[in-house]
Design an enzyme around this catalytic site. Structure first.
Site, PDB file in Angstrom:
ATOM      1  N   LYS A 209       0.817  -1.231   0.000  1.00 46.95           N
ATOM      2  CA  LYS A 209       0.000   0.000   0.000  1.00 46.95           C
ATOM      3  C   LYS A 209       0.840   1.266   0.000  1.00 46.95           C
ATOM      4  O   LYS A 209       2.017   1.253   0.354  1.00 46.95           O
ATOM      5  CB  LYS A 209      -0.979  -0.043   1.178  1.00 46.95           C
ATOM      6  CG  LYS A 209      -2.127  -1.011   0.855  1.00 46.95           C
ATOM      7  CD  LYS A 209      -3.275  -0.947   1.818  1.00 46.95           C
ATOM      8  CE  LYS A 209      -4.356  -1.926   1.343  1.00 46.95           C
ATOM      9  NZ  LYS A 209      -5.355  -2.189   2.361  1.00 46.95           N
ATOM     10  N   ARG A 243      -3.820  -9.921   5.172  1.00 45.56           N
ATOM     11  CA  ARG A 243      -4.200  -9.971   3.755  1.00 45.56           C
ATOM     12  C   ARG A 243      -2.996  -9.535   2.934  1.00 45.56           C
ATOM     13  O   ARG A 243      -2.618  -8.363   2.965  1.00 45.56           O
ATOM     14  CB  ARG A 243      -5.407  -9.061   3.525  1.00 45.56           C
ATOM     15  CG  ARG A 243      -5.959  -9.095   2.109  1.00 45.56           C
ATOM     16  CD  ARG A 243      -7.142  -8.131   1.979  1.00 45.56           C
ATOM     17  NE  ARG A 243      -7.719  -8.180   0.659  1.00 45.56           N
ATOM     18  CZ  ARG A 243      -7.212  -7.562  -0.407  1.00 45.56           C
ATOM     19  NH1 ARG A 243      -6.118  -6.846  -0.304  1.00 45.56           N
ATOM     20  NH2 ARG A 243      -7.821  -7.662  -1.575  1.00 45.56           N
TER      21      ARG A 243
HETATM   22  N1  HH2 Z   1      -7.433  -3.840   0.791  1.00 41.70           N
HETATM   23  C1  HH2 Z   1      -7.736  -3.899  -0.524  1.00 41.70           C
HETATM   24  C2  HH2 Z   1      -8.887  -4.588  -0.955  1.00 41.70           C
HETATM   25  N2  HH2 Z   1      -9.676  -5.239  -0.079  1.00 41.70           N
HETATM   26  N3  HH2 Z   1     -10.170  -5.899   2.140  1.00 41.70           N
HETATM   27  C3  HH2 Z   1      -9.886  -5.864   3.446  1.00 41.70           C
HETATM   28  N4  HH2 Z   1     -10.656  -6.503   4.340  1.00 41.70           N
HETATM   29  N5  HH2 Z   1      -8.786  -5.178   3.922  1.00 41.70           N
HETATM   30  C4  HH2 Z   1      -7.939  -4.498   3.096  1.00 41.70           C
HETATM   31  O1  HH2 Z   1      -6.976  -3.877   3.593  1.00 41.70           O
HETATM   32  C5  HH2 Z   1      -8.230  -4.503   1.694  1.00 41.70           C
HETATM   33  C6  HH2 Z   1      -9.377  -5.221   1.234  1.00 41.70           C
HETATM   34  C7  HH2 Z   1      -6.868  -3.196  -1.512  1.00 41.70           C
HETATM   35  O2  HH2 Z   1      -5.875  -4.036  -2.037  1.00 41.70           O
HETATM   36  P1  HH2 Z   1      -5.936  -4.774  -3.455  1.00 41.70           P
HETATM   37  O3  HH2 Z   1      -7.016  -5.787  -3.485  1.00 41.70           O
HETATM   38  O4  HH2 Z   1      -4.600  -5.319  -3.780  1.00 41.70           O
HETATM   39  O5  HH2 Z   1      -6.197  -3.639  -4.502  1.00 41.70           O
HETATM   40  P2  HH2 Z   1      -7.462  -3.216  -5.343  1.00 41.70           P
HETATM   41  O6  HH2 Z   1      -8.512  -2.782  -4.384  1.00 41.70           O
HETATM   42  O7  HH2 Z   1      -6.939  -2.094  -6.213  1.00 41.70           O
HETATM   43  O8  HH2 Z   1      -7.919  -4.409  -6.134  1.00 41.70           O
END
Ligand code: HH2
Length: 264
Positions: A209, A243
């Site tokens: 992040k 995660r």
């Molecule tokens: N972060 C992301 C997405 N979903 N869910 C939870 N519970 N906690 C988190 O910190 C979280 C989440 C963002 O990361 P990522 O899926 O890699 O990116 P994107 O939202 O751009 O797909």
């Protein structure tokens, strides 16, 4: 210290760190199986990016992306569906997912509560200030960020249990990077113990992040060290689910940290 590792499987063209890499269902299933082999305890499958500035996608589009991947993984893995739409969550549970990871904590689509109750599914309730389009514009907290997040999560537990979700099926997440500046994120990570007082397992997502880049200037593809440092410290503070995108490296870091902290 033995947190579960939630491996990220993003089936999106635009996720902030791996957008477009696993849009093909076969590639996404293969990636999920690889993460399992590296030590993931569960896989979080998502079909809509929540990165700052992301635009929403339709339920049909989201289902078209995630359902074949969940079907391909659910026989082998525990799968959570990263969605805020009840329609997508329902189809994902039908396809074999057993947990709904709702980054809006039932605010976008409250029907997710009754759905999880009816199916006895797990439910992740995450804190976010604002929505993904605008959340990083000027995050601000009236009081203390940890107190605000804690009060929000306590209130969302009430909403979920009122919808019939068993409290023991709920996990909580302070939402690192969701409507928070660097100091907010660091304060939350420093004081995770205060959120543990809510009595439910904590999910922490720091993986790749931008707060890491704000500390050392690193671009998204060079944030593994910061991901590992923050994940290990979160586990030491009592986070029960991490995660992460890079499961092998996180698993090794946790094993080494665990061996040092708990001598035979
Ligand atoms: N972060 C992301 C997405 N979903 N869910 C939870 N519970 N906690 C988190 O910190 C979280 C989440 C963002 O990361 P990522 O899926 O890699 O990116 P994107 O939202 O751009 O797909």
């Amino acid at each position: 210290m033995k947190p579960k590792l939630m491996g990220v499987v993003n089936v999106t063209p635009d996720s902030f760190s791996d957008g477009g890499r696993y849009l093909d269902p076969t590639a996404a299933v293969g990636h999920g199986l690889e993460l399992l082999g590296q030590g993931a305890d569960l896989l979080d499958v998502g079909g809509e990016s929540t990165r700052p500035g992301a635009e929403e996608v339709s339920a049909d589009e989201e289902m078209g992306r995630v359902l074949p991947v969940i079907e391909g993984l659910a026989g082998t893995a525990t799968v959570s569906i990263d969605t805020s739409k009840a329609e997508v969550a329902r189809a994902a549970l039908d396809a074999g997912a057993s947990i709904v990871n709702d980054v809006t904590a039932l605010r976008r689509d409250p029907a997710i509560g009754a759905l999880c109750a009816e199916r006895d599914a797990g439910l992740v309730l995450m804190h976010m200030q604002g929505d993904p389009r605008t959340m990083q514009e000027e995050p601000r907290y009236d009081d203390d960020v940890v107190d605000d997040v804690k009060a929000f999560l306590a209130e969302r537990i009430e909403v979920a249990t009122a919808a019939g979700v068993a409290e023991e099926r709920i996990w909580l997440d302070p939402g690192i990077g969701f409507g928070k500046d660097l100091d907010h994120n660091l304060e939350l990570l420093r004081r995770l113990g205060e959120l543990r007082a809510l009595g439910r397992p904590l999910v922490i997502g720091t993986s790749r992040k931008s707060f890491i880049g704000k500390i050392d200037g690193s671009p998204v593809e060079r944030r593994l060290g910061g991901t590992i440092a923050s994940s290990v410290l979160a586990a030491a503070e009592g986070a029960e689910v991490l995660r992460v995108h890079d499961v092998a490296e996180a698993a090794q870091a946790l094993k080494v940290a665990g061996a040092i902290l708990s001598p035979p």
